[in-house]
Design a protein around this motif. Structure first.
Motif, PDB file in Angstrom:
ATOM      1  N   SER A 168     117.549  59.714 102.771  1.00 13.48           N
ATOM      2  CA  SER A 168     117.327  59.534 101.329  1.00 13.48           C
ATOM      3  C   SER A 168     116.675  58.188 101.000  1.00 13.48           C
ATOM      4  CB  SER A 168     118.656  59.662 100.573  1.00 13.48           C
ATOM      5  OG  SER A 168     119.581  58.683 101.021  1.00 13.48           O
ATOM      6  N   TYR A 169     116.602  57.296 101.971  1.00 16.57           N
ATOM      7  CA  TYR A 169     115.927  56.011 101.783  1.00 16.57           C
ATOM      8  C   TYR A 169     114.478  56.082 102.296  1.00 16.57           C
ATOM      9  CZ  TYR A 169     120.491  53.810 100.909  1.00 16.57           C
ATOM     10  OH  TYR A 169     121.714  53.455 100.390  1.00 16.57           O
ATOM     11  N   HIS A 170     113.896  57.279 102.299  1.00 13.16           N
ATOM     12  CA  HIS A 170     112.597  57.462 102.942  1.00 13.16           C
ATOM     13  C   HIS A 170     111.472  56.706 102.236  1.00 13.16           C
ATOM     14  CE1 HIS A 170     112.528  60.689  99.904  1.00 13.16           C
ATOM     15  NE2 HIS A 170     111.213  60.559  99.918  1.00 13.16           N
ATOM     16  N   HIS A 171     111.617  56.417 100.949  1.00 11.63           N
ATOM     17  CA  HIS A 171     110.581  55.638 100.266  1.00 11.63           C
ATOM     18  C   HIS A 171     110.514  54.224 100.846  1.00 11.63           C
ATOM     19  CE1 HIS A 171     109.648  58.719  97.381  1.00 11.63           C
ATOM     20  NE2 HIS A 171     110.922  58.832  97.035  1.00 11.63           N
ATOM     21  N   GLN A 172     111.690  53.614 101.085  1.00  9.93           N
ATOM     22  CA  GLN A 172     111.707  52.321 101.774  1.00  9.93           C
ATOM     23  C   GLN A 172     111.199  52.482 103.206  1.00  9.93           C
ATOM     24  OE1 GLN A 172     114.218  53.589  99.804  1.00  9.93           O
ATOM     25  NE2 GLN A 172     115.739  51.980  99.375  1.00  9.93           N
ATOM     26  N   GLY A 173     111.526  53.648 103.807  1.00  5.52           N
ATOM     27  CA  GLY A 173     111.098  53.923 105.177  1.00  5.52           C
ATOM     28  C   GLY A 173     109.587  53.953 105.326  1.00  5.52           C
ATOM     29  N   ILE A 174     108.897  54.504 104.331  1.00  7.79           N
ATOM     30  CA  ILE A 174     107.431  54.549 104.373  1.00  7.79           C
ATOM     31  C   ILE A 174     106.862  53.132 104.396  1.00  7.79           C
ATOM     32  CG2 ILE A 174     105.391  55.148 103.001  1.00  7.79           C
ATOM     33  CD1 ILE A 174     106.929  57.714 102.161  1.00  7.79           C
ATOM     34  N   LYS A 175     107.467  52.235 103.642  1.00  8.86           N
ATOM     35  CA  LYS A 175     107.036  50.828 103.646  1.00  8.86           C
ATOM     36  C   LYS A 175     107.280  50.201 105.015  1.00  8.86           C
ATOM     37  CE  LYS A 175     107.710  46.418 101.224  1.00  8.86           C
ATOM     38  NZ  LYS A 175     108.443  45.705 100.133  1.00  8.86           N
ATOM     39  N   ILE A 176     108.415  50.521 105.627  1.00 13.32           N
ATOM     40  CA  ILE A 176     108.737  49.974 106.946  1.00 13.32           C
ATOM     41  C   ILE A 176     107.758  50.489 107.991  1.00 13.32           C
ATOM     42  CG2 ILE A 176     110.466  50.019 108.799  1.00 13.32           C
ATOM     43  CD1 ILE A 176     112.610  50.095 106.531  1.00 13.32           C
ATOM     44  N   LEU A 177     107.439  51.781 107.935  1.00 18.74           N
ATOM     45  CA  LEU A 177     106.490  52.345 108.899  1.00 18.74           C
ATOM     46  C   LEU A 177     105.108  51.728 108.742  1.00 18.74           C
ATOM     47  CD1 LEU A 177     108.810  54.438 109.384  1.00 18.74           C
ATOM     48  CD2 LEU A 177     107.017  56.145 109.680  1.00 18.74           C
ATOM     49  N   SER A 178     104.730  51.408 107.522  1.00 18.15           N
ATOM     50  CA  SER A 178     103.459  50.736 107.289  1.00 18.15           C
ATOM     51  C   SER A 178     103.445  49.355 107.942  1.00 18.15           C
ATOM     52  CB  SER A 178     103.203  50.613 105.782  1.00 18.15           C
ATOM     53  OG  SER A 178     102.025  49.887 105.531  1.00 18.15           O
ATOM     54  N   LYS A 179     104.557  48.629 107.831  1.00  8.92           N
ATOM     55  CA  LYS A 179     104.675  47.316 108.478  1.00  8.92           C
ATOM     56  C   LYS A 179     104.640  47.460 110.006  1.00  8.92           C
ATOM     57  CE  LYS A 179     105.441  44.611 104.818  1.00  8.92           C
ATOM     58  NZ  LYS A 179     104.566  43.463 104.460  1.00  8.92           N
ATOM     59  N   CYS A 180     105.293  48.506 110.525  1.00 13.17           N
ATOM     60  CA  CYS A 180     105.289  48.743 111.973  1.00 13.17           C
ATOM     61  C   CYS A 180     103.870  49.022 112.465  1.00 13.17           C
ATOM     62  CB  CYS A 180     106.202  49.919 112.317  1.00 13.17           C
ATOM     63  SG  CYS A 180     107.969  49.557 112.190  1.00 13.17           S
ATOM     64  N   HIS A 181     103.093  49.738 111.670  1.00 14.71           N
ATOM     65  CA  HIS A 181     101.694  50.002 112.037  1.00 14.71           C
ATOM     66  C   HIS A 181     100.905  48.698 112.093  1.00 14.71           C
ATOM     67  CE1 HIS A 181      97.881  52.094 112.347  1.00 14.71           C
ATOM     68  NE2 HIS A 181      97.430  51.406 111.312  1.00 14.71           N
ATOM     69  N   GLU A 182     101.123  47.825 111.131  1.00 15.38           N
ATOM     70  CA  GLU A 182     100.467  46.506 111.142  1.00 15.38           C
ATOM     71  C   GLU A 182     100.854  45.720 112.389  1.00 15.38           C
ATOM     72  OE1 GLU A 182     100.185  43.955 107.579  1.00 15.38           O
ATOM     73  OE2 GLU A 182     101.253  45.570 106.550  1.00 15.38           O
ATOM     74  N   LEU A 183     102.140  45.771 112.734  1.00 14.62           N
ATOM     75  CA  LEU A 183     102.625  45.038 113.908  1.00 14.62           C
ATOM     76  C   LEU A 183     101.987  45.559 115.179  1.00 14.62           C
ATOM     77  CD1 LEU A 183     104.548  42.977 115.195  1.00 14.62           C
ATOM     78  CD2 LEU A 183     106.349  44.703 115.111  1.00 14.62           C
ATOM     79  N   LEU A 184     101.896  46.874 115.300  1.00 16.73           N
ATOM     80  CA  LEU A 184     101.283  47.493 116.477  1.00 16.73           C
ATOM     81  C   LEU A 184      99.835  47.050 116.633  1.00 16.73           C
ATOM     82  CD1 LEU A 184     101.835  49.698 118.705  1.00 16.73           C
ATOM     83  CD2 LEU A 184     100.736  51.306 117.150  1.00 16.73           C
ATOM     84  N   LYS A 185      99.092  47.030 115.525  1.00 17.90           N
ATOM     85  CA  LYS A 185      97.686  46.633 115.572  1.00 17.90           C
ATOM     86  C   LYS A 185      97.541  45.146 115.917  1.00 17.90           C
ATOM     87  CE  LYS A 185      94.712  49.029 114.429  1.00 17.90           C
ATOM     88  NZ  LYS A 185      93.875  49.972 115.210  1.00 17.90           N
ATOM     89  N   ALA A 186      98.511  44.349 115.462  1.00 16.89           N
ATOM     90  CA  ALA A 186      98.412  42.897 115.651  1.00 16.89           C
ATOM     91  C   ALA A 186      98.750  42.444 117.071  1.00 16.89           C
ATOM     92  CB  ALA A 186      99.331  42.179 114.665  1.00 16.89           C
ATOM     93  N   MET A 187      99.381  43.318 117.849  1.00 16.95           N
ATOM     94  CA  MET A 187      99.837  42.904 119.175  1.00 16.95           C
ATOM     95  C   MET A 187      98.703  42.652 120.164  1.00 16.95           C
ATOM     96  SD  MET A 187     103.013  42.323 119.298  1.00 16.95           S
ATOM     97  CE  MET A 187     103.212  42.158 121.066  1.00 16.95           C
ATOM     98  N   GLY A 188      97.526  43.214 119.895  1.00 15.88           N
ATOM     99  CA  GLY A 188      96.368  42.862 120.703  1.00 15.88           C
ATOM    100  C   GLY A 188      96.218  43.671 121.970  1.00 15.88           C
ATOM    101  N   GLU A 189      95.419  43.163 122.856  1.00 15.76           N
ATOM    102  CA  GLU A 189      95.016  43.874 124.051  1.00 15.76           C
ATOM    103  C   GLU A 189      96.015  43.693 125.191  1.00 15.76           C
ATOM    104  OE1 GLU A 189      92.449  45.889 124.239  1.00 15.76           O
ATOM    105  OE2 GLU A 189      91.969  45.473 122.141  1.00 15.76           O
ATOM    106  N   THR A 190      96.007  44.675 126.121  1.00 14.02           N
ATOM    107  CA  THR A 190      96.893  44.664 127.282  1.00 14.02           C
ATOM    108  C   THR A 190      96.665  43.444 128.170  1.00 14.02           C
ATOM    109  OG1 THR A 190      96.834  47.075 127.276  1.00 14.02           O
ATOM    110  CG2 THR A 190      97.644  46.032 129.269  1.00 14.02           C
ATOM    111  N   THR A 191      95.423  42.964 128.249  1.00  9.08           N
ATOM    112  CA  THR A 191      95.113  41.875 129.173  1.00  9.08           C
ATOM    113  C   THR A 191      95.747  40.554 128.772  1.00  9.08           C
ATOM    114  OG1 THR A 191      93.009  41.676 127.979  1.00  9.08           O
ATOM    115  CG2 THR A 191      92.977  42.812 130.087  1.00  9.08           C
TER     116      THR A 191
END
Length: 509
Positions: A218-241
């Motif tokens: 039932s907190y899925h609206h807050q969850g959508i915001k959290i998933l958006s932040k997680c997507h930003e974090l994933l992109k920011a982590m950079g390359e494997t090397t």
């Protein structure tokens, strides 16, 4: 006076950093030289590493050269050095990412041994908790031993098939949100009833809605915001090397500061919801299972908040990012192969004829669609790299793996190897799965879209069902072809992504 002492303090700080790096290197070298010696004694070769950065300089050079003259497709496109080294050293070789010693494995006999290995002596690499710690922490995807086992027992039951079946209506609801957005775009922008759409964000919204409901209820609206932040974090982590460069993760460089900020925000948002639920037992979502699972003595070094937050992030990535990417690649492949699009659509319409709402029983009758999805995941698996590390000295058949040595299985190479799949290994051909995955190639060990062994992805049923629902509903509502704007350029950061997105020409049926 202040001006006089500033250079001295700066010099002292610099000297301290240099001393610390030298100390770490001396301690590290003692262990790494032992591992390298043990591997060499078994006749396993590999590219010669540099003193401090291992093979990273050579890897970056090949990636740079490949970006100037890119391959059309395949495993050469994103990590060309693995293909280059395979040609030089075979399907089993060693290399180094800075201070991380690794074995590259594309040998089915060893893959089979790893698949059958059940002991805690073969776990996840320490670099996932260190270099990737901001992203994965000590959650299910990065932990080992009793801590991993407890987390697995907490998370996996929330993703069992009977739970997934109950979520089909939710998936259908999310799919129709996508349908309405495409219909609206056709009405507003479409010429002759056709509109050019970059589908990536649309399918990510589809999986985001499902994942937020699964995790946060039932907190899925807050969850959508959290998933958006997680997507930003994933992109920011950079390359494997960037893995293995000594002390890099501690330096206040721009990338690190951004990931630290995002991780702190995600932690706060998740724990705010968890604290609101303090003492409540009325929720039946995955977050509630994690809250209850966090109050257990088997956490070992894991704090309660780490148990909750790190596993929420792991599920966010697994239930949101990976299936969204698989959906984007799948739509691209169906758009590129209209004969298979027509065949899958005909099956969907036949199964759904006269039915008001798609349900799980109907999905189970869609054999062609299942073959299509299996082939999509062969060519573009949601997670392309399976990694392990020897927690103790272990034997995998005749191979002795010393404690601390990492193992990489690059699924793009395994899934596209002509030795296992035939001359058309790089081609989209769902027909190869007509008799199931075990008969599709020479060995079932060559098809691992959800990983292998005891640590196979617990969200497999969820991902497959999501893809079936989404493809079935899109196929029954739209025809689609590749847009002239589409540029085929697979890109690898932590996941295999279409660098410029997937542009499709969408037409309402």
């Amino acid at each position: 006076m202040n001006i006089t002492y500033f250079p001295l303090s700066f010099g002292g700080l610099l000297l301290s950093w240099i001393s610390l790096i030298c100390l770490c290197y001396i301690v590290w070298w003692k262990h790494e030289s032992y591992r390298a010696k043990l591997i060499r004694e078994q006749g396993i070769k590999g590219p010669p590493p540099s003193l401090l950065l291992g093979n990273i300089p050579e890897m970056e050079k090949m990636v740079s050269q490949n970006s100037e003259t890119p391959e059309i497709d395949g495993p050469l496109t994103v990590l060309p050095y693995l293909n280059h080294w395979t040609n030089n050293y075979g399907k089993l070789f060693k290399f180094a990412l800075g201070g991380i010693q690794l074995l590259y494995v594309n040998n089915l006999n060893i893959v089979r041994e790893i698949n059958m290995f059940t002991s805690f002596e073969l776990g996840k690499p320490a670099y996932l908790r260190n270099d990737r710690g901001v992203l994965l922490g000590k959650g299910l995807n990065a932990s080992d031993g009793e801590s991993w086992y407890h987390q697995r027992k907490t998370v996996a039951p929330q993703l069992y098939m009977h739970k997934v079946k109950d979520m089909v209506n939710l998936m259908v609801e999310s799919s129709f949100m996508l349908v309405k957005s495409w219909e609206k775009a056709i009405d507003i922008e479409g010429e002759a009833g056709i509109v050019d759409i970059v589908v990536d964000e649309h399918v990510r919204n589809f999986t985001c809605y499902i994942a937020s409901k699964l995790i946060f209820g039932s907190y899925h609206h807050q969850g959508i915001k959290i998933l958006s932040k997680c997507h930003e974090l994933l992109k920011a982590m950079g390359e494997t090397t960037t893995l293995g460069i000594p002390l890099l993760r501690f330096l206040p460089i721009e990338r690190n500061k951004k990931t630290w900020r995002l991780a702190k925000e995600i932690h706060g948002l998740i724990m705010d919801i968890a604290k609101e639920r303090s003492g409540s037992t009325s929720h039946h979502d995955l977050l509630q299972a994690l809250i209850e699972g966090s109050k257990n003595s088997k956490l070992l070094t894991l704090r309660e908040d780490e148990f909750i937050v790190d596993n929420c992030k792991s599920i966010c990535f697994g239930a949101h990012e990976s299936p969204a990417l698989a959906a984007s690649w799948g739509l691209m492949l169906l758009a590129s192969h209209p004969e298979w699009q027509d065949r899958a659509r005909a099956e969907v319409l036949e199964v759904c004829e006269g039915q008001q709402l798609l349900d799980y029983n109907m999905l189970s009758k869609m054999k062609v669609l299942k073959m299509v999805i299996q082939e999509v995941l062969r060519l573009y698996p949601g997670v392309t790299l399976v990694s392990r590390e020897a927690v103790q000295d272990v034997k995998l058949g005749d191979l002795k793996v010393p404690k601390g040595m990492g193992i990489w299985i690059w699924l793009l190479a395994l899934h596209r190897d002509p030795e296992y799949w035939g001359a058309d290994a790089d081609m989209f051909n769902p027909q190869r799965f007509i008799n199931g995955a075990k008969e599709a190639c020479k060995s079932s060990q060559a098809y691992l879209p959800f990983g292998l062994g005891a640590r196979v992805c617990p969200g497999e049923n969820l991902a497959l069902t999501e893809l079936k629902v989404l493809f079935a509903i899109i196929l029954s509502n739209f025809k689609f072809t590749i847009s002239p704007k589409y540029q085929h350029s697979p890109s690898y950061g932590l996941l295999l992504e279409p660098e410029y997105g997937v542009n499709l020409l969408i037409q309402k049926i």
